[in-house]
Design an enzyme around this catalytic site. Sequence first.
Site, PDB file in Angstrom:
ATOM      1  N   ARG A 176      14.696 -49.296  62.506  1.00 32.34           N
ATOM      2  CA  ARG A 176      15.784 -50.150  62.986  1.00 32.34           C
ATOM      3  C   ARG A 176      15.468 -51.651  62.880  1.00 32.34           C
ATOM      4  NH1 ARG A 176      17.648 -46.101  62.349  1.00 32.34           N
ATOM      5  NH2 ARG A 176      19.124 -44.949  63.608  1.00 32.34           N
ATOM      6  N   SER A 225      23.754 -46.167  69.718  1.00 29.45           N
ATOM      7  CA  SER A 225      22.552 -45.920  70.514  1.00 29.45           C
ATOM      8  C   SER A 225      22.141 -47.192  71.232  1.00 29.45           C
ATOM      9  CB  SER A 225      21.395 -45.464  69.620  1.00 29.45           C
ATOM     10  OG  SER A 225      21.693 -44.237  69.016  1.00 29.45           O
ATOM     11  N   GLU A 295      17.922 -50.880  71.552  1.00 36.06           N
ATOM     12  CA  GLU A 295      18.154 -50.865  70.112  1.00 36.06           C
ATOM     13  C   GLU A 295      19.248 -51.876  69.791  1.00 36.06           C
ATOM     14  OE1 GLU A 295      20.125 -48.888  66.464  1.00 36.06           O
ATOM     15  OE2 GLU A 295      20.950 -49.405  68.387  1.00 36.06           O
TER      16      GLU A 295
HETATM   17  N1  EPU Z   1      19.798 -34.859  72.733  1.00 35.88           N
HETATM   18  C1  EPU Z   1      19.848 -34.335  73.991  1.00 35.88           C
HETATM   19  N2  EPU Z   1      20.695 -34.901  74.887  1.00 35.88           N
HETATM   20  C2  EPU Z   1      21.477 -35.961  74.577  1.00 35.88           C
HETATM   21  C3  EPU Z   1      21.406 -36.504  73.294  1.00 35.88           C
HETATM   22  C4  EPU Z   1      20.562 -35.926  72.375  1.00 35.88           C
HETATM   23  O1  EPU Z   1      19.148 -33.364  74.327  1.00 35.88           O
HETATM   24  O2  EPU Z   1      22.233 -36.418  75.454  1.00 35.88           O
HETATM   25  C5  EPU Z   1      18.904 -34.238  71.732  1.00 35.88           C
HETATM   26  C6  EPU Z   1      19.680 -33.633  70.585  1.00 35.88           C
HETATM   27  O3  EPU Z   1      20.083 -32.347  70.856  1.00 35.88           O
HETATM   28  C7  EPU Z   1      18.691 -33.717  69.460  1.00 35.88           C
HETATM   29  C8  EPU Z   1      17.865 -34.957  69.768  1.00 35.88           C
HETATM   30  O4  EPU Z   1      18.082 -35.218  71.157  1.00 35.88           O
HETATM   31  O5  EPU Z   1      17.818 -32.607  69.480  1.00 35.88           O
HETATM   32  C9  EPU Z   1      18.262 -36.149  68.918  1.00 35.88           C
HETATM   33  O6  EPU Z   1      19.635 -36.471  69.133  1.00 35.88           O
HETATM   34  P1  EPU Z   1      20.618 -36.971  67.974  1.00 35.88           P
HETATM   35  O7  EPU Z   1      20.547 -36.017  66.832  1.00 35.88           O
HETATM   36  O8  EPU Z   1      21.919 -37.234  68.587  1.00 35.88           O
HETATM   37  O9  EPU Z   1      19.975 -38.271  67.447  1.00 35.88           O
HETATM   38  P2  EPU Z   1      19.409 -39.545  68.193  1.00 35.88           P
HETATM   39  O10 EPU Z   1      17.957 -39.584  67.879  1.00 35.88           O
HETATM   40  O11 EPU Z   1      19.810 -39.602  69.613  1.00 35.88           O
HETATM   41  C10 EPU Z   1      19.729 -41.085  66.126  1.00 35.88           C
HETATM   42  C11 EPU Z   1      20.228 -42.481  65.883  1.00 35.88           C
HETATM   43  C12 EPU Z   1      21.752 -42.493  65.820  1.00 35.88           C
HETATM   44  C13 EPU Z   1      22.221 -41.536  64.753  1.00 35.88           C
HETATM   45  C14 EPU Z   1      21.702 -40.152  65.118  1.00 35.88           C
HETATM   46  C15 EPU Z   1      22.109 -39.099  64.136  1.00 35.88           C
HETATM   47  C16 EPU Z   1      18.576 -43.905  66.985  1.00 35.88           C
HETATM   48  C17 EPU Z   1      18.276 -44.809  68.134  1.00 35.88           C
HETATM   49  N3  EPU Z   1      19.770 -43.345  66.962  1.00 35.88           N
HETATM   50  O12 EPU Z   1      20.149 -40.702  67.424  1.00 35.88           O
HETATM   51  O13 EPU Z   1      22.146 -43.786  65.437  1.00 35.88           O
HETATM   52  O14 EPU Z   1      23.619 -41.520  64.645  1.00 35.88           O
HETATM   53  O15 EPU Z   1      20.257 -40.193  65.152  1.00 35.88           O
HETATM   54  O16 EPU Z   1      21.244 -39.045  63.098  1.00 35.88           O
HETATM   55  O17 EPU Z   1      17.725 -43.742  66.117  1.00 35.88           O
HETATM   56  C18 EPU Z   1      22.775 -45.901  66.288  1.00 35.88           C
HETATM   57  O18 EPU Z   1      21.775 -46.320  65.698  1.00 35.88           O
HETATM   58  O19 EPU Z   1      23.532 -46.644  66.942  1.00 35.88           O
HETATM   59  C19 EPU Z   1      23.057 -44.480  66.202  1.00 35.88           C
HETATM   60  C20 EPU Z   1      24.085 -43.925  66.807  1.00 35.88           C
END
Ligand code: EPU
Length: 301
Positions: A176, A225, A295
Site C-alpha cells: 500500500r 479498508s 491505511e
Molecule cells: N475477515 C473476517 N472478518 C471480517 C473481515 C474479514 O474474518 O470482518 C476474514 C476474511 O474471511 C478473510 C480475511 O479476513 O479470510 C481477509 O479478508 P478480505 O478477503 O476481505 O481481505 P482484507 O485483507 O480484509 C484486503 C484489502 C482490500 C481488498 C481485499 C480483497 C487491505 C488493507 N485491504 O482486505 O482492499 O479489497 O483484500 O482482496 O489490504 C482497500 O484497500 O481499501 C481495500 C478494500
Amino acid sequence: MWDESLIKKMQKTIRGGVFFNAPMSQHTSLHIGGPADALVFPQDQRDLETLVDMARQWAVPYLIMGKGTNLLVRDRGLRQLVVNLSSGFNQIFARGERIRVGAGTLLTEMIGFAMEGELSGLAPLYGIPGTVGGGLAMNAGAWGSEVKERIGSITVMNGEGRTRKVSREDLVFDYRELRLPEGTIIVEGTFLMERQKKEKIEEEITSYQQRRRETQPLDFPSAGSIFKNPPGASAGRIIEELGLKGKRVGGAEVSTIHGNFIINTGDATASHVLELIHLIQTRVLQEKGITLEPEIRIVGE
Ligand code: EPU
C-alpha cells in the site's frame, strides 16, 4: 494566506474549476470533511504547472488528491491548496499491449478500456473506486493483485513543475505504498498488459465483483479498508474477533459486513471516525498486542 490577488490570479489563469472554501465532504467517498481553502481541478498539465508554480511563489502548501476514496479530511478542513486530478488527466491510449493512462482516470475505467481491447492484467482491481494516480500512489491492491505488477513507468511532476518519466526498475513499491519524494505528483502511468479474450476477462471481472459485493459494505459511504493488514494477519478478522463489528461513535460505524470498514451511516463527522479508529487501535493493542496502522490518509485540521 489567501489574499485577493492570489484568488484573482488563480481564477484568471487556471482553465479548470477553481473553488474557495469548498466543503471536502462533497469530494470524498466518506462524505466527510471540512472546507478546503482552495480546491482546484486542473484541466491539463499546463494548469498543473501553473498551480505548482503559484504554490511555490506564494509559499502555499499543496495536497494532491484523486477521487478522495482513501481520504479522511478532518472537520475543520484544509488550510491548503487542494489539487484534484480527477476531472482532467483522463486520457487513455493503447499501443500494442501497453496502456498509457492519465492519473485522473478511474482505475475501473482503465481496466474496462483494456478489456474492450482484449487486454488483461488488472481484473482483480476492477471495482476499486479510486483513480489511477491514487492507485499508483498507494499501490492499490485486491484479491492478491497489486498495481505494481503491471506498471511499466510513471510520469511525475516535481515541486518545480518539471515532469519526468520514471521506469519500473526505479520505482520502490511496498504494501500500500509507492515511495516518492515529498511533493511529487503522479500525472500518468503506463501499464503492461497481456492479450486475453474479452469474454474471459469479463468473466474474471464479474467473479471478483461478486466477491466484493459479498464481503464489503458497498451500500454506505466508506473509505475502503481503514487499517493496513498487520504482517501475517487480517485487520478485519481481528476486529471481528474482538466483537467490534457494529460498534458506533456518532454516525460512524464499524461495518457489520467487514470489520476493516468504517461506514458513514448518515451524519458521521471526522471526529466520530477518528474516535472509532482510536477505540479499535486501543482494544487491538491491549488484547492482541498488535498496532494497527491506518491505511487511509488522514489530513486537515
Ligand atoms: N475477515 C473476517 N472478518 C471480517 C473481515 C474479514 O474474518 O470482518 C476474514 C476474511 O474471511 C478473510 C480475511 O479476513 O479470510 C481477509 O479478508 P478480505 O478477503 O476481505 O481481505 P482484507 O485483507 O480484509 C484486503 C484489502 C482490500 C481488498 C481485499 C480483497 C487491505 C488493507 N485491504 O482486505 O482492499 O479489497 O483484500 O482482496 O489490504 C482497500 O484497500 O481499501 C481495500 C478494500
